[in-house]
Design a protein around this motif. Structure first.
Motif, PDB file in Angstrom:
ATOM      1  N   ASN A 111       0.602  -1.121  -0.278  1.00 24.38           N
ATOM      2  CA  ASN A 111       0.005   0.003  -0.134  1.00 24.38           C
ATOM      3  C   ASN A 111       0.714   1.407  -0.054  1.00 24.38           C
ATOM      4  N   LYS A 112       2.111   0.627   0.614  1.00 25.78           N
ATOM      5  CA  LYS A 112       2.543   2.745   0.909  1.00 25.78           C
ATOM      6  C   LYS A 112       3.542   2.918  -0.445  1.00 25.78           C
ATOM      7  N   CYS A 113       3.888   1.379  -1.160  1.00 24.90           N
ATOM      8  CA  CYS A 113       4.600   1.360  -2.650  1.00 24.90           C
ATOM      9  C   CYS A 113       3.243   2.430  -3.470  1.00 24.90           C
ATOM     10  N   ILE A 114       2.162   1.853  -3.780  1.00 24.58           N
ATOM     11  CA  ILE A 114       1.328   2.414  -4.586  1.00 24.58           C
ATOM     12  C   ILE A 114       1.123   3.836  -4.628  1.00 24.58           C
ATOM     13  N   ASP A 115       1.209   3.749  -3.270  1.00 27.68           N
ATOM     14  CA  ASP A 115       0.997   4.825  -2.510  1.00 27.68           C
ATOM     15  C   ASP A 115       1.329   6.642  -2.658  1.00 27.68           C
ATOM     16  N   LEU A 116       2.668   5.861  -2.997  1.00 27.90           N
ATOM     17  CA  LEU A 116       3.265   7.108  -2.856  1.00 27.90           C
ATOM     18  C   LEU A 116       4.220   7.516  -4.405  1.00 27.90           C
ATOM     19  N   ALA A 117       3.690   6.103  -5.441  1.00 26.09           N
ATOM     20  CA  ALA A 117       3.882   6.223  -6.979  1.00 26.09           C
ATOM     21  C   ALA A 117       3.040   7.222  -7.220  1.00 26.09           C
ATOM     22  N   ILE A 118       1.637   7.305  -6.279  1.00 26.45           N
ATOM     23  CA  ILE A 118       0.459   7.846  -7.047  1.00 26.45           C
ATOM     24  C   ILE A 118       0.293   9.341  -6.972  1.00 26.45           C
ATOM     25  N   GLY A 119       1.201   9.696  -5.687  1.00 24.75           N
ATOM     26  CA  GLY A 119       1.391  10.963  -4.866  1.00 24.75           C
ATOM     27  C   GLY A 119       1.988  11.411  -5.783  1.00 24.75           C
ATOM     28  N   LEU A 120       3.301  10.934  -6.119  1.00 23.56           N
ATOM     29  CA  LEU A 120       4.578  11.403  -7.593  1.00 23.56           C
ATOM     30  C   LEU A 120       3.590  12.020  -8.758  1.00 23.56           C
ATOM     31  N   HIS A 121       3.102  11.166  -8.832  1.00 19.99           N
ATOM     32  CA  HIS A 121       2.589  11.611 -10.547  1.00 19.99           C
ATOM     33  C   HIS A 121       1.482  12.227 -10.078  1.00 19.99           C
ATOM     34  N   LYS A 122       0.344  12.302  -9.124  1.00 17.64           N
ATOM     35  CA  LYS A 122      -0.501  13.678  -9.124  1.00 17.64           C
ATOM     36  C   LYS A 122      -0.323  15.041  -8.935  1.00 17.64           C
ATOM     37  N   ARG A 123       1.406  15.143  -8.342  1.00 15.90           N
ATOM     38  CA  ARG A 123       2.140  16.558  -8.311  1.00 15.90           C
ATOM     39  C   ARG A 123       3.205  16.684  -8.849  1.00 15.90           C
ATOM     40  N   TYR A 124       3.525  15.727  -9.989  1.00 16.70           N
ATOM     41  CA  TYR A 124       4.850  16.323 -11.045  1.00 16.70           C
ATOM     42  C   TYR A 124       4.039  16.064 -12.182  1.00 16.70           C
ATOM     43  N   GLY A 125       3.496  14.856 -11.790  1.00 16.63           N
ATOM     44  CA  GLY A 125       3.107  14.254 -13.557  1.00 16.63           C
ATOM     45  C   GLY A 125       3.485  13.753 -14.181  1.00 16.63           C
ATOM     46  N   MET A 126       4.561  13.087 -13.532  1.00 19.80           N
ATOM     47  CA  MET A 126       5.533  12.318 -14.241  1.00 19.80           C
ATOM     48  C   MET A 126       5.199  11.069 -14.188  1.00 19.80           C
ATOM     49  N   GLU A 127       5.967   9.795 -14.873  1.00 19.38           N
ATOM     50  CA  GLU A 127       5.355   8.531 -15.102  1.00 19.38           C
ATOM     51  C   GLU A 127       5.918   7.177 -14.001  1.00 19.38           C
ATOM     52  N   THR A 128       5.235   7.443 -13.057  1.00 20.44           N
ATOM     53  CA  THR A 128       5.321   6.547 -11.725  1.00 20.44           C
ATOM     54  C   THR A 128       4.983   5.221 -11.871  1.00 20.44           C
ATOM     55  N   MET A 129       6.144   4.454 -11.261  1.00 22.28           N
ATOM     56  CA  MET A 129       5.320   2.290 -10.863  1.00 22.28           C
ATOM     57  C   MET A 129       5.412   1.765  -9.670  1.00 22.28           C
ATOM     58  N   ALA A 130       4.663   1.200  -9.426  1.00 19.63           N
ATOM     59  CA  ALA A 130       4.950   0.137  -8.177  1.00 19.63           C
ATOM     60  C   ALA A 130       5.187  -0.527  -8.800  1.00 19.63           C
ATOM     61  N   LEU A 131       6.083  -1.715  -9.004  1.00 17.30           N
ATOM     62  CA  LEU A 131       6.598  -3.246  -9.837  1.00 17.30           C
ATOM     63  C   LEU A 131       6.549  -3.809  -8.370  1.00 17.30           C
ATOM     64  N   LYS A 132       6.301  -4.536  -9.587  1.00 26.24           N
ATOM     65  CA  LYS A 132       5.575  -6.291  -8.742  1.00 26.24           C
ATOM     66  C   LYS A 132       7.119  -7.169  -8.385  1.00 26.24           C
ATOM     67  N   ASN A 133       7.543  -7.702  -7.688  1.00 28.71           N
ATOM     68  CA  ASN A 133       8.673  -8.723  -7.944  1.00 28.71           C
ATOM     69  C   ASN A 133       8.611  -9.386  -9.094  1.00 28.71           C
ATOM     70  N   LEU A 134       9.205  -9.951 -10.135  1.00 29.59           N
ATOM     71  CA  LEU A 134       9.353 -10.389 -11.692  1.00 29.59           C
ATOM     72  C   LEU A 134       9.136  -9.824 -12.336  1.00 29.59           C
ATOM     73  N   GLU A 135       8.351  -8.690 -12.453  1.00 29.59           N
ATOM     74  CA  GLU A 135       8.131  -7.688 -13.564  1.00 29.59           C
ATOM     75  C   GLU A 135       9.034  -7.046 -14.226  1.00 29.59           C
ATOM     76  N   VAL A 136       8.728  -6.700 -15.437  1.00 34.50           N
ATOM     77  CA  VAL A 136      10.137  -5.809 -16.266  1.00 34.50           C
ATOM     78  C   VAL A 136       9.661  -5.049 -17.160  1.00 34.50           C
ATOM     79  N   VAL A 137      10.183  -3.581 -17.121  1.00 30.17           N
ATOM     80  CA  VAL A 137      10.390  -3.102 -17.873  1.00 30.17           C
ATOM     81  C   VAL A 137      11.123  -2.173 -18.207  1.00 30.17           C
ATOM     82  N   ARG A 138      11.158  -2.144 -19.886  1.00 29.97           N
ATOM     83  CA  ARG A 138      11.767  -1.398 -21.006  1.00 29.97           C
ATOM     84  C   ARG A 138      12.474   0.011 -20.302  1.00 29.97           C
ATOM     85  N   LEU A 139      13.293   0.387 -20.208  1.00 25.99           N
ATOM     86  CA  LEU A 139      13.296   2.241 -19.935  1.00 25.99           C
ATOM     87  C   LEU A 139      13.504   3.241 -21.427  1.00 25.99           C
ATOM     88  N   ARG A 140      14.607   1.693 -22.007  1.00 24.94           N
ATOM     89  CA  ARG A 140      14.595   2.976 -23.435  1.00 24.94           C
ATOM     90  C   ARG A 140      14.566   1.769 -24.953  1.00 24.94           C
TER      91      ARG A 140
END
Length: 647
Positions: A618-647
């Motif tokens: 809940n803290k991971c998700i909450d912080l990700a939502i808060g930062l996105h709302k405040r600064y409009g940047m892309e935020t993620m609260a990944l789960k274990n075993l998830e992979v994300v391409r950054l570039r």
């Protein structure tokens, strides 16, 4: 560029820029290119040449004296003692052949240097080693001395290890489409077993490899481990060397949830480098050895042996804050202060030639503490930040350090007035030293009655390691220790519990006292011995000053557990929890919600993306939502075993 071509290029550039210098050898040493010469004076007089060579070949270049020039170590030590007057108070002299340095630890460094550096020049002239004078630490560390001795013992083996690492770093990057990915292997939407894999077309770097001590199982040594068996990490086709595709391991700090399973990699013949700061190396060795010993005494199956810890040390390359180095053909690493514990690091990864930049914070404290400066958050470039969220929930606002100290003073005073005892579960590293400083200050200033403070577990040894690395402490504490000669850690109120017999004396004492003991989450260690004897007395107080992970005994007691099944003399019995339970926020080495947001908001330039980890779901998700709302940047609260391409 192949490693052979790198050495050839360095030789050609040296011949062009310094044809008169006598170069005897050029070799690889991990991420360094080392140039050996018989003419150190020439390079001392022309430091710009090394800078030009480094800029031309885009490698870190070190100049060292040819080994044949150096006086025998025993003879050199005698020469130093003959030159330096006794009032210098030399405590130790040790040699670092890898750098051609001799380190002289003295109580009065100025007396070693001499007027206008005369004695230092005389030492250098006679023994040909490069003297480095440091102030002797006020407390002698057994771990630091053993580390020096061990590295000296395995010097030749380590030289070959570093040469092979250098060859791997200097292999040509793969051509074609360039991409960057990260994979969450542990510590995502949870606290514990931190592990993140950075992948490019050419390289794979594992950042942290921790253990979740809250879920460790007596029968299963792999319980609490990151997901190391995924194909990106574990090569099932080669059971002898399943981790052979990992180019480097980076350790952000010494707590077991970040370093606890690094030795496991060496059990399966990983032969690559491990990067960390010097104090992290020493603290990690101490905590890992203690973990193996305690786990075995409790009948748990440990996933590795002490010999694998030694292998980790052999392969460790230490970096200072602000020092940038290649760790793979297309990845450079720079460590910065994280403010969490001694030597803890924010890791900045520069990928390719300006391709992409990642910052992994590890555990951070974005506030000046009694021990450290606030975490570093200024970088030349950063596109993605991977940030912890231990206290990232919307209601996670901690009091200031001063408010926390006043609260602790109040709790101690109330317990003292009742004639009770205070038990404070702490990690050996970090919180214990901060609590020591606060209590010592209150007693020295008469704000608390003087009473003995007993240190049990690895706390004393961890404190001596702090004394060995004063450059990692904040300026005020260094000044207090070295200039004002008021070392709070040397106060007579502190007493080391060195044996079972001594522990039993403390437990049975009828006097008011304070015990700081490991482990910090009460999932093992000597703290349980005090707890089982003191828990049923309402005059006593149990004080939590650090995070208690879900599933630990500390968390269950914090949540109101009134009976605990324990053993005494091998027989089970139930402990009734009648003692006062207090939680004092503000001592944590983790940033609270406000500080985490400020860490990102004051970063310049702003990152494009923030990935949240190291927090309950809940803290991971909450912080990700808060930062996105405040600064409009892309935020993620990944789960274990998830992979994300950054570039």
């Amino acid at each position: 560029m192949p490693w052979e071509d790198v050495l050839k290029q360095v030789r050609e550039v040296m011949d062009e820029l310094a044809p008169q210098a006598e170069i005897t050898n050029i070799d690889l040493e991990g991420p360094l290119v080392v140039v050996y010469t018989r003419d150190m004076e020439f390079f001392a007089d022309h430091p710009d040449i090394i800078k030009k060579v480094a800029q031309t070949v885009r490698r870190r270049i070190f100049i060292r004296p040819d080994p044949s020039l150096l006086m025998d170590e025993a003879q050199a030590k005698d020469e130093i003692l003959n030159i330096v007057p006794e009032e210098a108070g030399i405590r130790d002299i040790y040699f670092v052949p890898e750098t051609g340095e001799v380190v002289i630890e003295a109580e009065s460094p100025g007396a070693v240097i001499g007027k206008d550096g005369q004695l230092l020049n005389e030492i250098k002239k006679r023994i040909r080693w490069a003297p480095r004078v440091v102030r002797a630490p006020p407390l002698e560390s057994r771990i630091v001395k053993e580390m020096r001795a061990y590295l000296k013992l395995v010097r030749e083996e380590r030289r070959e290890i570093l040469r092979n690492i250098g060859k791997r770093i200097n292999r040509p990057p793969l051509s074609g489409e360039q991409w960057v990915r990260v994979e969450a292997l542990g510590g995502y939407r949870e606290v514990g077993r931190s592990a993140t894999l950075i992948m490019t077309r050419t390289s794979r770097v594992l950042v942290d490899c921790g253990l979740n001590v809250a879920v460790s199982d007596k029968a299963d040594p792999w319980s609490g481990a990151p997901y190391l068996y995924v194909p990106e990490v574990w090569d099932a086709s080669d059971p002898e060397k399943p981790f052979k595709h990992i180019d480097a391991v980076v350790v952000t700090h010494a707590h077991l949830d970040h370093v606890g399973l690094v030795p496991l990699l060496f059990k399966y013949n990983y032969d690559g480098p491990v990067y960390m700061t010097a104090p992290t190396r020493d603290l990690a060795a101490m905590l890992l050895i203690d973990y193996v010993k305690v786990a075995q005494s409790e009948g748990k199956k440990v996933p590795y042996e002490s010999k694998h810890i030694k292998e980790m040390i052999k392969h460790t390359i230490t970096l200072k804050y602000g020092e940038t180095t290649d760790i793979a053909p297309d990845i450079r690493l720079t460590f910065h202060n994280a403010g969490h514990i001694l030597g803890s690091s924010v890791s900045h990864f520069h990928i390719g030639e300006g391709l992409y930049n990642i910052v992994i914070t590890g555990d951070i404290k974005y506030e000046r503490s009694w021990l450290f400066n606030a975490a570093h958050n200024r970088f030349p470039r950063v596109e993605t930040v991977i940030m912890e969220s231990t206290y990232g929930g919307r209601e996670d606002f901690q009091p200031s350090r001063r408010e926390a100290a006043e609260r602790l003073k109040d709790v101690v005073m109330r317990t003292y007035d009742k004639g009770g005892k205070i038990l404070i579960p702490v990690f050996a590293v970090g919180r214990s030293q901060e609590v020591m400083l606060v209590l010592e200050s209150f007693m020295r200033n008469g704000e608390l009655p003087e009473m003995p403070i007993y240190l049990d577990g690895m706390i004393w040894e961890a404190t001596t390691i702090h004394a060995a690395y004063p450059e990692y402490l904040n300026k005020d504490l260094r000044e207090l220790i070295f200039q004002k000669k008021e070392n709070p850690f040397l106060s007579p109120i502190f007493h080391r519990v060195e044996s079972v017999e001594r522990r039993e004396e403390v437990i049975s004492s009828s006097d008011p006292l304070i015990v700081l003991s490991t482990s910090g989450m009460m999932n093992g260690g000597p703290v349980l011995e005090y707890f089982k004897h003191w828990a049923d007395d309402p005059r006593n107080t149990l004080v939590f000053v650090g995070y208690q992970a879900v599933g630990t005994l500390g968390r269950r007691i914090q949540n109101g557990l009134k009976e605990v099944l324990m053993s005494l003399g091998g027989k089970p019995f139930t402990v009734k929890v009648e003692m006062n339970i207090e939680t004092i926020d503000g001592f944590s080495g983790h940033s609270d919600r406000r500080q985490l947001v400020q860490y990102i908001s004051s970063m310049n330039p702003k990152p494009e993306r923030v990935i949240i980890c190291h927090g309950e779901e809940n803290k991971c998700i909450d912080l990700a939502i808060g930062l996105h709302k405040r600064y409009g940047m892309e935020t993620m609260a990944l789960k274990n075993l998830e992979v994300v391409r950054l570039r």
